[in-house]
Design an enzyme around this catalytic site. Structure first.
Site, PDB file in Angstrom:
ATOM      1  N   CYS A 165      10.678   6.534 -12.241  1.00  0.00           N
ATOM      2  CA  CYS A 165      11.656   6.961 -13.248  1.00  0.00           C
ATOM      3  C   CYS A 165      12.525   5.816 -13.770  1.00  0.00           C
ATOM      4  CB  CYS A 165      12.532   8.092 -12.711  1.00  0.00           C
ATOM      5  SG  CYS A 165      11.592   9.610 -12.464  1.00  0.00           S
ATOM      6  N   HIS A 177      15.078  15.574 -28.403  1.00  0.00           N
ATOM      7  CA  HIS A 177      14.315  14.457 -28.958  1.00  0.00           C
ATOM      8  C   HIS A 177      15.136  13.173 -29.069  1.00  0.00           C
ATOM      9  CE1 HIS A 177      11.399  17.593 -29.742  1.00  0.00           C
ATOM     10  NE2 HIS A 177      10.502  16.627 -29.798  1.00  0.00           N
ATOM     11  N   GLU A 237      14.182  20.142 -14.786  1.00  0.00           N
ATOM     12  CA  GLU A 237      13.559  18.927 -15.313  1.00  0.00           C
ATOM     13  C   GLU A 237      12.036  19.056 -15.353  1.00  0.00           C
ATOM     14  OE1 GLU A 237      15.253  14.927 -14.217  1.00  0.00           O
ATOM     15  OE2 GLU A 237      13.317  14.770 -13.211  1.00  0.00           O
TER      16      GLU A 237
END
Length: 152
Positions: free
Chosen positions: A25, A75, A136
């Site tokens: 990550c 986005h 998530e």
């Protein structure tokens, strides 16, 4: 009258990277987030009120969460502004990308704290934020409960 909890669910796509993290990550990647927002209050008992019987109109709750969270994070790519990722953020912005710089490591845990603060500020006085769940992935999520955070 009884206290009632009302929950509305939202979804949005957001990219992020965890600077200094020791796993995958640390790379820029994204998630299809699901956010459940639960508020608590007493249904309006005035029969002349247009919202009679409601704790809060789902549409009113949607407007708050959409303006504060969904429209902002959807986005977008989120970076901690206190890391070298600001250089990458600037390069992306210069190319027309939606980028957010925040004061925290953009983990689900820290995002849900940020969301709780933003939503709480916008709720009517007679309504309280009860809980948030930020999912998530299908199997990973962070939860925030007002009872655990009495200082907010």
């Amino acid at each position: 009258m009884s206290k009632i909890r009302i929950t509305k669910q939202f979804s949005f796509e957001t990219g992020h990277a965890l600077y200094g993290y020791d796993g995958k990550c640390k790379n820029v990647h994204g998630h299809s987030y699901k956010l459940s927002v639960t508020v608590i209050g007493t249904p309006i008992n005035n029969t002349d009120h247009v919202k009679y019987g409601m704790v809060i109109d789902f549409g009113d709750l949607k407007k708050i969460v959409k303006e504060e969270i969904v429209d902002v994070f959807d986005h977008a790519t989120v970076f901690n502004k206190n890391t070298p990722h600001v250089e990458l953020a600037k390069a992306l912005k210069d190319r027309g990308h939606s980028v957010m710089l925040v004061d925290y490591q953009p983990t689900s845990e820290m995002m849900v704290i940020d969301f709780a603060e933003k939503i709480t500020q916008r709720l009517p006085k007679h309504i309280s934020l009860f809980a948030l769940k930020l999912q998530e992935t299908e199997t990973s999520y962070a939860e925030w409960y007002a009872s655990d955070n009495a200082s907010l």
